[in-house]
Design a protein around this motif. Structure first.
Motif, PDB file in Angstrom:
ATOM      1  N   PHE A  24      67.611  27.153 -13.072  1.00  0.00           N
ATOM      2  CA  PHE A  24      68.716  27.915 -13.658  1.00  0.00           C
ATOM      3  C   PHE A  24      69.546  27.030 -14.586  1.00  0.00           C
ATOM      4  N   GLY A  25      69.785  25.778 -14.171  1.00  0.00           N
ATOM      5  CA  GLY A  25      70.545  24.865 -15.005  1.00  0.00           C
ATOM      6  C   GLY A  25      69.836  24.545 -16.308  1.00  0.00           C
ATOM      7  N   VAL A  26      68.526  24.351 -16.245  1.00  0.00           N
ATOM      8  CA  VAL A  26      67.761  24.064 -17.464  1.00  0.00           C
ATOM      9  C   VAL A  26      67.800  25.248 -18.414  1.00  0.00           C
ATOM     10  N   ILE A  27      67.721  26.450 -17.857  1.00  0.00           N
ATOM     11  CA  ILE A  27      67.725  27.659 -18.675  1.00  0.00           C
ATOM     12  C   ILE A  27      68.992  27.768 -19.511  1.00  0.00           C
ATOM     13  N   GLN A  28      70.112  27.266 -18.992  1.00  0.00           N
ATOM     14  CA  GLN A  28      71.383  27.395 -19.713  1.00  0.00           C
ATOM     15  C   GLN A  28      71.380  26.634 -21.031  1.00  0.00           C
ATOM     16  N   PRO A  34      68.049  35.781 -23.878  1.00  0.00           N
ATOM     17  CA  PRO A  34      67.748  37.215 -23.935  1.00  0.00           C
ATOM     18  C   PRO A  34      68.554  37.965 -24.985  1.00  0.00           C
ATOM     19  N   VAL A  35      69.815  37.580 -25.175  1.00  0.00           N
ATOM     20  CA  VAL A  35      70.637  38.255 -26.183  1.00  0.00           C
ATOM     21  C   VAL A  35      70.033  38.057 -27.560  1.00  0.00           C
ATOM     22  N   GLN A  36      69.653  36.825 -27.874  1.00  0.00           N
ATOM     23  CA  GLN A  36      69.050  36.535 -29.172  1.00  0.00           C
ATOM     24  C   GLN A  36      67.701  37.245 -29.320  1.00  0.00           C
ATOM     25  N   GLN A  37      66.929  37.289 -28.225  1.00  0.00           N
ATOM     26  CA  GLN A  37      65.650  37.993 -28.274  1.00  0.00           C
ATOM     27  C   GLN A  37      65.859  39.480 -28.553  1.00  0.00           C
ATOM     28  N   TYR A  38      66.892  40.051 -27.935  1.00  0.00           N
ATOM     29  CA  TYR A  38      67.194  41.465 -28.159  1.00  0.00           C
ATOM     30  C   TYR A  38      67.576  41.710 -29.620  1.00  0.00           C
ATOM     31  N   LYS A  67      81.997  43.512 -31.080  1.00  0.00           N
ATOM     32  CA  LYS A  67      82.078  44.420 -29.944  1.00  0.00           C
ATOM     33  C   LYS A  67      80.685  44.768 -29.427  1.00  0.00           C
ATOM     34  N   ARG A  68      79.761  44.979 -30.375  1.00  0.00           N
ATOM     35  CA  ARG A  68      78.373  45.278 -29.999  1.00  0.00           C
ATOM     36  C   ARG A  68      77.738  44.066 -29.314  1.00  0.00           C
ATOM     37  N   LEU A  69      78.058  42.871 -29.792  1.00  0.00           N
ATOM     38  CA  LEU A  69      77.521  41.644 -29.200  1.00  0.00           C
ATOM     39  C   LEU A  69      78.003  41.475 -27.764  1.00  0.00           C
ATOM     40  N   GLU A  70      79.269  41.805 -27.517  1.00  0.00           N
ATOM     41  CA  GLU A  70      79.798  41.709 -26.156  1.00  0.00           C
ATOM     42  C   GLU A  70      79.137  42.736 -25.236  1.00  0.00           C
ATOM     43  N   GLU A  71      78.830  43.913 -25.781  1.00  0.00           N
ATOM     44  CA  GLU A  71      78.141  44.934 -24.983  1.00  0.00           C
ATOM     45  C   GLU A  71      76.737  44.455 -24.586  1.00  0.00           C
ATOM     46  N   ILE A  72      76.050  43.788 -25.525  1.00  0.00           N
ATOM     47  CA  ILE A  72      74.706  43.280 -25.226  1.00  0.00           C
ATOM     48  C   ILE A  72      74.783  42.186 -24.167  1.00  0.00           C
ATOM     49  N   LYS A  73      75.776  41.310 -24.293  1.00  0.00           N
ATOM     50  CA  LYS A  73      75.946  40.242 -23.290  1.00  0.00           C
ATOM     51  C   LYS A  73      76.244  40.834 -21.912  1.00  0.00           C
ATOM     52  N   ALA A  74      77.073  41.877 -21.887  1.00  0.00           N
ATOM     53  CA  ALA A  74      77.384  42.531 -20.607  1.00  0.00           C
ATOM     54  C   ALA A  74      76.146  43.211 -20.024  1.00  0.00           C
ATOM     55  N   LEU A  75      75.277  43.734 -20.910  1.00  0.00           N
ATOM     56  CA  LEU A  75      74.047  44.393 -20.464  1.00  0.00           C
ATOM     57  C   LEU A  75      73.170  43.428 -19.678  1.00  0.00           C
ATOM     58  N   TYR A  76      73.095  42.182 -20.124  1.00  0.00           N
ATOM     59  CA  TYR A  76      72.264  41.176 -19.466  1.00  0.00           C
ATOM     60  C   TYR A  76      73.044  40.298 -18.495  1.00  0.00           C
ATOM     61  N   PHE A  78      75.529  38.270 -19.216  1.00  0.00           N
ATOM     62  CA  PHE A  78      75.966  37.003 -19.785  1.00  0.00           C
ATOM     63  C   PHE A  78      77.449  37.006 -20.160  1.00  0.00           C
ATOM     64  N   ASP A  79      78.160  38.064 -19.751  1.00  0.00           N
ATOM     65  CA  ASP A  79      79.599  38.081 -19.947  1.00  0.00           C
ATOM     66  C   ASP A  79      80.313  37.360 -18.810  1.00  0.00           C
ATOM     67  N   LYS A  80      79.548  36.904 -17.804  1.00  0.00           N
ATOM     68  CA  LYS A  80      80.117  36.217 -16.644  1.00  0.00           C
ATOM     69  C   LYS A  80      79.815  34.722 -16.732  1.00  0.00           C
ATOM     70  N   PRO A  81      80.620  33.892 -16.093  1.00  0.00           N
ATOM     71  CA  PRO A  81      80.364  32.445 -16.081  1.00  0.00           C
ATOM     72  C   PRO A  81      79.031  32.124 -15.394  1.00  0.00           C
ATOM     73  N   PRO A  82      78.373  31.013 -15.767  1.00  0.00           N
ATOM     74  CA  PRO A  82      77.081  30.649 -15.170  1.00  0.00           C
ATOM     75  C   PRO A  82      77.136  30.532 -13.645  1.00  0.00           C
ATOM     76  N   LEU A  83      78.231  29.958 -13.115  1.00  0.00           N
ATOM     77  CA  LEU A  83      78.315  29.786 -11.667  1.00  0.00           C
ATOM     78  C   LEU A  83      78.339  31.124 -10.950  1.00  0.00           C
ATOM     79  N   GLU A  84      79.046  32.086 -11.512  1.00  0.00           N
ATOM     80  CA  GLU A  84      79.099  33.415 -10.896  1.00  0.00           C
ATOM     81  C   GLU A  84      77.737  34.088 -10.957  1.00  0.00           C
TER      82      GLU A  84
END
Length: 343
Positions: A24-28, A34-38, A67-76, A78-84
């Motif tokens: 998980f740490g390496v993935i960060q 995923p957002v960029q892939q989308y 606003k659309r970018l934040e919606e995509i991040k929330a979809l996956y 990624f709007d939350k911190p990595p630890l959460e």
């Protein structure tokens, strides 16, 4: 024994945790999530491209409505911190919930169940054929140790082991699939498989699986053959064999009634690891090469598309299976040889 098993099961928890946390740490830090892939797939679907039309370079989220970018991040998520996100994922894994694929609209468990038969098919045939060749060959080499047969078979075994499975697979595809056209180039069955009779289905299945299994077998039976030979040679030199021969027993009786049972202990105890390893080890390249839709190809495509739930879910599944298999392999020593104790 019960205490040993409990300790081993408890030790699996920090091992699993370490593997998942490190991955998980390496993935960060991996670019192109995923957002960029989308965004890339959306631009391609809209008739554009993933590159800047002016300079030919990737723009990421540039030019996208915030606003659309934040919606995509929330979809996956990624709007939350990595630890959460890590904590939520570990909570799901503790309940054996591997999550939902970002791009395939299926749960990870559903994808694993869907792809597992292909990997099981490859692994089962590889395991059975490898041991069917390796054990008799190892016994024959031990009995004829130092002979021309031993020399030439050792040379062939080492050559087969030295050639990577995917290289052999390419050669088999080019020769038998391309030039001679004896075998199909891809897939596990023909497109009209459902319309065939049961006998024709079996023939069609064996016709398709011949080349990939051959590519996997030639490299996997070498270690088992050499291990069998060395194990038999070690037993043949022991005192009880000399005693049995001194009593007048024939060599065949000594070999199969006395030596065989003791020499197979390290081989039998390796069955679980070899059985499971045949499903996953080396299957990625073979499945990709022969276009077989199994777990290896699923893992590869998930990494390429940054489908992180599938990447981490399959990694969790493979690691758990590997740890349990190692435990079963260790316990096999006790079941096969009662002299072994885990005190």
């Amino acid at each position: 024994m019960t205490g040993y098993i409990l300790r081993r099961l408890l030790l699996m928890i920090p091992t699993l945790l370490g593997v998942i946390v490190i991955t998980f740490g390496v993935i960060q830090f991996v670019p192109g999530g995923p957002v960029q892939q989308y965004l890339i797939e959306s631009r391609v679907a809209a008739g554009g491209s993933g590159a800047d039309s002016g300079g030919g370079t990737y723009r990421g989220g540039q030019g996208v409505d915030p606003k659309r970018l934040e919606e995509i991040k929330a979809l996956y998520g990624f709007d939350k911190p990595p630890l959460e996100r890590l904590t939520q994922m570990l909570g799901r894994f503790a309940r054996f919930d591997l999550g939902q694929s970002f791009f395939q609209n299926k749960s990870v468990w559903a994808l694993i169940v869907e792809k597992l038969p292909v990997s099981l098919s490859l692994g089962l045939w590889t395991f059975l054929i490898s041991y069917a060749i390796a054990v008799p060959l190892g016994v024959a080499k031990a009995v004829r140790a130092g002979s021309r047969f031993d020399l030439w078979t050792s040379l062939l075994v080492l050559v087969g082991y030295a050639i990577p499975g995917f290289v052999l697979g390419v050669a088999l595809l080019v020769i038998f699939g391309g030039q001679l056209q004896w075998f199909p180039l891809r897939g596990l069955t023909s497109s009209n498989w459902e319309e065939l009779s049961w006998g024709a289905r079996i023939v069609d299945y064996l016709w398709h699986i011949t080349l990939p299994v051959t590519a996997m077998v030639l490299g996997s039976f070498a270690i088992t053959a050499i291990l069998t030979k060395n194990s038999f040679l070690e037993e043949i030199r022991k005192q009880y064999v000399l005693t049995a021969r001194a009593k007048g027993l024939k060599d065949r009786q000594v070999l199969w009634k006395h030596v065989f049972r003791n020499a197979l202990i390290p081989i039998v105890t390796g069955f679980p690891a070899a059985f499971i390893g045949a499903f996953f080890t080396g299957s990625l390249l073979i499945e990709t090469l022969f276009s077989l839709d199994g777990l290896g190809l699923l893992s590869y495509e998930s990494v390429i598309r940054r489908d992180y739930p599938v990447v981490l879910g399959t990694l969790y599944f493979f690691t758990l299976i590997g740890l349990l298999t190692k435990l079963v392999s260790d316990l096999c020593y006790v079941w096969v040889d009662p002299r072994v104790k885990f005190d």
